[in-house]
Design a protein around this motif. Structure first.
Motif, PDB file in Angstrom:
ATOM      1  N   GLY A 271       6.227   0.712  16.688  1.00  0.00           N
ATOM      2  CA  GLY A 271       5.587   0.588  15.637  1.00  0.00           C
ATOM      3  C   GLY A 271       6.504  -0.526  14.339  1.00  0.00           C
ATOM      4  N   ASP A 272       7.665  -0.808  14.978  1.00  0.00           N
ATOM      5  CA  ASP A 272       8.488  -1.851  14.259  1.00  0.00           C
ATOM      6  C   ASP A 272       7.873  -3.276  14.403  1.00  0.00           C
ATOM      7  N   GLU A 273       7.946  -3.803  13.401  1.00  0.00           N
ATOM      8  CA  GLU A 273       7.234  -5.508  13.136  1.00  0.00           C
ATOM      9  C   GLU A 273       8.471  -6.240  13.720  1.00  0.00           C
ATOM     10  N   LEU A 274       8.057  -7.221  14.658  1.00  0.00           N
ATOM     11  CA  LEU A 274       8.931  -8.184  14.919  1.00  0.00           C
ATOM     12  C   LEU A 274       8.651  -9.321  13.977  1.00  0.00           C
ATOM     13  N   VAL A 275       9.840  -9.887  13.433  1.00  0.00           N
ATOM     14  CA  VAL A 275       9.867 -10.908  12.308  1.00  0.00           C
ATOM     15  C   VAL A 275      10.518 -12.361  12.834  1.00  0.00           C
ATOM     16  N   GLY A 276      11.413 -12.180  13.830  1.00  0.00           N
ATOM     17  CA  GLY A 276      11.970 -13.442  14.328  1.00  0.00           C
ATOM     18  C   GLY A 276      12.711 -13.176  15.666  1.00  0.00           C
ATOM     19  N   ILE A 277      12.698 -14.362  16.571  1.00  0.00           N
ATOM     20  CA  ILE A 277      13.683 -14.123  17.732  1.00  0.00           C
ATOM     21  C   ILE A 277      14.525 -15.224  17.712  1.00  0.00           C
ATOM     22  N   ASN A 278      15.809 -14.980  17.928  1.00  0.00           N
ATOM     23  CA  ASN A 278      17.039 -15.808  17.847  1.00  0.00           C
ATOM     24  C   ASN A 278      16.729 -16.944  16.610  1.00  0.00           C
TER      25      ASN A 278
ATOM     26  N   LYS B 289      10.958  -2.315   9.559  1.00  0.00           N
ATOM     27  CA  LYS B 289      10.381  -0.867   9.927  1.00  0.00           C
ATOM     28  C   LYS B 289       9.711  -0.435   8.699  1.00  0.00           C
ATOM     29  N   LEU B 290       8.562   0.005   9.043  1.00  0.00           N
ATOM     30  CA  LEU B 290       7.602   0.694   7.912  1.00  0.00           C
ATOM     31  C   LEU B 290       8.106   2.163   7.963  1.00  0.00           C
ATOM     32  N   HIS B 291       8.121   2.744   6.636  1.00  0.00           N
ATOM     33  CA  HIS B 291       8.471   4.115   6.540  1.00  0.00           C
ATOM     34  C   HIS B 291       7.067   4.884   5.576  1.00  0.00           C
ATOM     35  N   ALA B 292       6.435   5.504   6.422  1.00  0.00           N
ATOM     36  CA  ALA B 292       5.082   6.190   5.719  1.00  0.00           C
ATOM     37  C   ALA B 292       5.206   7.728   6.146  1.00  0.00           C
ATOM     38  N   GLU B 293       4.939   8.428   5.203  1.00  0.00           N
ATOM     39  CA  GLU B 293       4.646   9.823   5.418  1.00  0.00           C
ATOM     40  C   GLU B 293       3.112  10.060   6.224  1.00  0.00           C
ATOM     41  N   PRO B 294       3.360  10.520   7.350  1.00  0.00           N
ATOM     42  CA  PRO B 294       2.125  10.637   8.473  1.00  0.00           C
ATOM     43  C   PRO B 294       1.036  11.330   7.910  1.00  0.00           C
ATOM     44  N   LYS B 295       1.048  12.288   6.832  1.00  0.00           N
ATOM     45  CA  LYS B 295      -0.018  13.089   6.465  1.00  0.00           C
ATOM     46  C   LYS B 295      -0.823  12.140   5.360  1.00  0.00           C
ATOM     47  N   GLN B 296      -0.062  11.022   4.909  1.00  0.00           N
ATOM     48  CA  GLN B 296      -0.931  10.418   4.027  1.00  0.00           C
ATOM     49  C   GLN B 296      -1.753   9.534   4.841  1.00  0.00           C
TER      50      GLN B 296
ATOM     51  N   ARG C 106       0.718  -1.341  -0.087  1.00  0.00           N
ATOM     52  CA  ARG C 106       0.069  -0.042   0.034  1.00  0.00           C
ATOM     53  C   ARG C 106       0.917   1.027   0.015  1.00  0.00           C
ATOM     54  N   GLY C 107       1.929   1.278  -0.631  1.00  0.00           N
ATOM     55  CA  GLY C 107       2.782   2.365  -1.055  1.00  0.00           C
ATOM     56  C   GLY C 107       3.777   2.452   0.131  1.00  0.00           C
ATOM     57  N   LEU C 108       3.893   1.744   1.256  1.00  0.00           N
ATOM     58  CA  LEU C 108       4.892   1.812   2.353  1.00  0.00           C
ATOM     59  C   LEU C 108       6.314   1.430   1.783  1.00  0.00           C
ATOM     60  N   THR C 109       7.157   1.932   2.369  1.00  0.00           N
ATOM     61  CA  THR C 109       8.545   1.435   2.264  1.00  0.00           C
ATOM     62  C   THR C 109       9.111   0.702   3.272  1.00  0.00           C
ATOM     63  N   VAL C 110       9.724  -0.617   3.260  1.00  0.00           N
ATOM     64  CA  VAL C 110       9.753  -1.280   4.412  1.00  0.00           C
ATOM     65  C   VAL C 110      11.313  -1.671   4.270  1.00  0.00           C
ATOM     66  N   THR C 111      12.111  -1.752   5.471  1.00  0.00           N
ATOM     67  CA  THR C 111      13.525  -2.001   5.494  1.00  0.00           C
ATOM     68  C   THR C 111      13.590  -2.810   6.763  1.00  0.00           C
ATOM     69  N   SER C 112      14.250  -3.898   6.408  1.00  0.00           N
ATOM     70  CA  SER C 112      14.641  -4.985   7.351  1.00  0.00           C
ATOM     71  C   SER C 112      15.850  -5.138   8.185  1.00  0.00           C
TER      72      SER C 112
END
Length: 300
Positions: free
Chosen positions: A77-84, A113-120, A24-30
């Protein structure tokens, strides 16, 4: 997958990130971070989301003066993907918390990490809710209830009520300044008349042949001249006071009102988002009660 261990396969699968998902237009960095536990066996984060209602787990809060807080990599707000090296997809937040607790010293956390412009995030729904809060702000509780507009928790904000008090203060000082200016202008006209009278009495005294009369008229005229000098001196001392009051009226009060209005605008926007989140939560629970799938929850 030949050449990879079982744990390595888990990690590879865990990082097949979002190519197949609608971002949905978001930029994701892992990323990956290793955090050492403190003396209390904690890393300093709280977790939200997870099964059965949410398809992902995320960080709700990073506490100050904790290992995670001092590292400053993880954020709310960061998504947890994995632990150990173990994926957390499909797990509950309690299960993930136990995975962290089971680690003795260092916890390896994979995150997105999801990078989104708050105004959007501002939709027509948020704008309308913001307008609604502004309307309810000026209503009594009974009127709002009669119209079906529930008052938000923060609507009776004491700082907002200060606007009315500030307006009354401004009106009082403005009236005081205007009245003082008129009085001082009248006093200025009066001392000028005193000066003219003094000049005339001095002229009469100069032409008066009798010495006693001459001295009386001249002294009387000089007193009137002194009254004019005293009045001008008083007006000069009063002028800075009026100037300060003018600055208070034209600078301090308008700036304060503008600051409060900006605060109110942000507050109403915050309340609108809170109301939107509450509506989404209610929708989640209603669909769960009906045991029907909700597209928004299913797709994250």
């Amino acid at each position: 997958m030949e050449g990879y261990t079982q744990d390595g396969t888990k990690v590879i699968n865990m990082f097949r990130t979002y190519e197949e998902e609608d971002l949905r237009g978001l930029t994701v960095t892992s990323g990956c971070i290793t955090i050492s536990k403190d003396e209390s066996d904690l890393i300093g984060i709280s977790i939200g989301g997870g099964a059965p209602l949410c398809p992902c787990l995320y960080i709700v809060q990073v506490f100050d003066n904790t290992p995670a807080g001092k590292d400053a990599t993880l954020e709310a707000g960061d998504e947890l993907v994995g632990i150990n090296g173990t994926t957390v997809k499909g797990k509950t937040k309690v299960e993930v918390a136990r995975m962290i607790q089971a680690t003795k010293t260092e916890v390896v956390i994979r995150y997105n990490k999801l990078h989104a412009e708050p105004k959007q995030g501002k939709s027509l729904d948020i704008v309308l809710k913001k307008v609604k809060h502004k309307m309810v702000e000026n209503m009594t509780s009974s009127t709002a209830d009669a119209l079906g507009l529930s008052r938000a928790i923060l609507c009776n904000d004491s700082l907002i009520k200060k606007l009315d008090e500030l307006q009354r203060t401004e009106d009082m000082y403005r009236g005081l300044v205007d009245h003082t200016r008129r009085v001082l202008m009248g006093y200025f006209d009066l001392v000028r008349v005193c000066k003219e009278l003094g000049n005339e009495f001095c002229k009469i005294g100069v032409r008066e042949p009798q010495k006693a009369a001459n001295e009386a008229f001249c002294k009387f005229g000089e007193y009137h001249r002194q009254m004019e000098k005293f009045g001008i001196n008083m007006l000069k001392k009063t002028k800075p006071i009026l100037k300060d009051l003018g600055t208070y009226l034209t600078k301090a009060i308008p700036d304060t009102k503008l600051t409060i209005k900006k605060y109110a605008d942000v507050k109403f926007e915050y309340l609108s988002y809170c109301l939107k989140v509450k509506e989404l939560d209610d929708e989640d629970y209603s669909y769960q009660a009906l045991q029907e799938p909700l597209y928004r929850v299913e797709t994250g």
